[in-house]
Design an enzyme around this catalytic site. Sequence first.
Site, PDB file in Angstrom:
ATOM      1  N   LYS A  43       7.609  14.071  -8.107  1.00 52.59           N
ATOM      2  CA  LYS A  43       6.548  13.104  -8.424  1.00 52.59           C
ATOM      3  C   LYS A  43       5.800  12.709  -7.140  1.00 52.59           C
ATOM      4  CE  LYS A  43       9.932   9.310  -8.214  1.00 52.59           C
ATOM      5  NZ  LYS A  43      10.875   8.543  -9.039  1.00 52.59           N
ATOM      6  N   ARG A 141      13.235  -1.304 -16.964  1.00 53.42           N
ATOM      7  CA  ARG A 141      11.952  -0.717 -16.565  1.00 53.42           C
ATOM      8  C   ARG A 141      11.363   0.105 -17.699  1.00 53.42           C
ATOM      9  NH1 ARG A 141      11.279   3.334 -11.384  1.00 53.42           N
ATOM     10  NH2 ARG A 141      12.455   4.772 -12.727  1.00 53.42           N
ATOM     11  N   HIS A 170      18.549   5.606 -15.914  1.00 60.86           N
ATOM     12  CA  HIS A 170      18.276   5.527 -14.472  1.00 60.86           C
ATOM     13  C   HIS A 170      18.984   4.302 -13.920  1.00 60.86           C
ATOM     14  CE1 HIS A 170      16.209   6.563 -10.838  1.00 60.86           C
ATOM     15  NE2 HIS A 170      15.449   5.499 -10.810  1.00 60.86           N
ATOM     16  N   ARG A 226      19.228  14.383 -11.100  1.00 63.54           N
ATOM     17  CA  ARG A 226      17.790  14.311 -10.754  1.00 63.54           C
ATOM     18  C   ARG A 226      17.675  13.859  -9.303  1.00 63.54           C
ATOM     19  NH1 ARG A 226      18.216  10.814 -15.112  1.00 63.54           N
ATOM     20  NH2 ARG A 226      17.693   9.093 -13.720  1.00 63.54           N
ATOM     21  N   TYR A 270     -10.200  -3.154  17.283  1.00 63.13           N
ATOM     22  CA  TYR A 270     -10.735  -4.319  16.591  1.00 63.13           C
ATOM     23  C   TYR A 270      -9.935  -5.565  16.948  1.00 63.13           C
ATOM     24  CZ  TYR A 270     -13.289  -1.126  13.473  1.00 63.13           C
ATOM     25  OH  TYR A 270     -14.121  -0.181  12.955  1.00 63.13           O
ATOM     26  N   CYS A 318      -6.764   1.490  13.280  1.00 62.48           N
ATOM     27  CA  CYS A 318      -8.023   1.536  12.525  1.00 62.48           C
ATOM     28  C   CYS A 318      -7.830   2.419  11.282  1.00 62.48           C
ATOM     29  CB  CYS A 318      -9.136   2.107  13.389  1.00 62.48           C
ATOM     30  SG  CYS A 318      -9.304   1.322  15.005  1.00 62.48           S
ATOM     31  N   MET A 319      -8.880   2.564  10.497  1.00 62.45           N
ATOM     32  CA  MET A 319      -8.749   3.345   9.263  1.00 62.45           C
ATOM     33  C   MET A 319      -8.428   4.813   9.557  1.00 62.45           C
ATOM     34  SD  MET A 319     -11.422   3.740   6.071  1.00 62.45           S
ATOM     35  CE  MET A 319     -11.608   1.996   5.783  1.00 62.45           C
ATOM     36  N   ASP A 320      -9.033   5.354  10.603  1.00 61.24           N
ATOM     37  CA  ASP A 320      -8.919   6.796  10.865  1.00 61.24           C
ATOM     38  C   ASP A 320      -8.421   7.140  12.263  1.00 61.24           C
ATOM     39  OD1 ASP A 320     -10.505   7.117   8.350  1.00 61.24           O
ATOM     40  OD2 ASP A 320     -12.019   6.190   9.643  1.00 61.24           O
TER      41      ASP A 320
END
Length: 386
Positions: A43, A141, A170, A226, A270, A318-320
């Site tokens: 997943k 759940r 589970h 699993r 920043y 920062c973002m990138d």
Amino acid sequence: MAKTVVPHTRWAWVEIDLAALRRNTHAFKALLARGVKLMAVVKADAYGHGAIACAKTMLSSGADQLAVSTVDEGVELREGGITAPVLILSEPPLESIDVLVEYDLMPSIFTDGFALAFGEASAAADKIGRYHLAIDTGMTRTGIRWTDAVELRTRIDFHRGLECAGTFTHFATADVASDWDFALQLKRFNGAIEALREAGFDPGIVHCDNTPGTVLHPECHYDMVRVGIGLYGLHPAHTTVPRIELDPVMSVRAKVTRVVWPEVGDGVSYGMNYRVPRRNIQIATIPIGYADGLSRTLSGTMPVLVRGMRCRQVGNICMDQCMFSVDVNSARAYRPNSGVEAGDVVTIMGSDGDDAISADEIASLRGTINYEVVCDFGLRLEKVYV
Ligand SMILES: *Cc1c(COP(=O)(O)O)cnc(C)c1O
């Protein structure tokens, strides 16, 4: 560090060690008695590691079946040419039933409405709708409550388009040694399976153990286990560490894009909440940021490895991009060095020489678990398979 192919378009990438994935799969197979199946949980794009490549590697190393969370994840596996049984770990929306039938994906089922609609659609397509019955034994759940499993089967079993291929639960606390809640969940699950059999229902493949369950509770491997996180070489908790040897599959690396020799007092990033405190400090930039899964909460706390040194990331992530500092030839330096250069490979997670930064180390700095760390690194970075 293994020799790696650097993507042409960006100097930051995730490295996936398929040989380690193969070794981990073999290590889990070795825990299982003959005939017990291994369901590899892929997943969330194989916990950020890349679903198709990982699923193929695991299936060719002994995994028997696959599990995903969403219908789209199942479709991706099928479109990638994978024919092994695929279980969706929860009951998807009714609107997805045509896709399930078309792509031969097994839903988990716990409501009559979904079961009967799935049976109808399967019969209309001249197919048998295989599903797994999900039982809630205490995690609260998903699944039918353990006391109601027989009734549910009684209400849906007449349908010729349905076949129960498996029954599972589970655990919420499989990683805790001698845990009372675990014991109670297991007792309820065993009771439900027994009641189904007594009522004349075939539960199909019976399964309940996740990674910690598989390692710590071999008494309930039943027909299948699993396994997710362990296959990726990470431990779900400290309790499993002495019990199985695993190799981390994911590393995260970047190349230095820029180096400067700032003045004392210069601010970085920043907010400028880091200021260069003395001479002989380099500030280097790497092109990886929080949109790549390098959480901003790590700002100013995270180490990186480069040229055999452990350096400190400084300033807000920062973002990138983000920056780190290098103590050059100062008394504080880790060992005498002449600093870094643009193009140097930096390890954000993984090993470099004798040192390593683990997903657990990053998780603990972030206040989360290794599962989230690797899922996040899967968000945007290109994956390089080695
Ligand atoms: C995610 C998941 C697993 C795998 O758990 P790990 O701890 O990663 O082994 C197994 N079963 C279900 C129902 C899950 O949601």
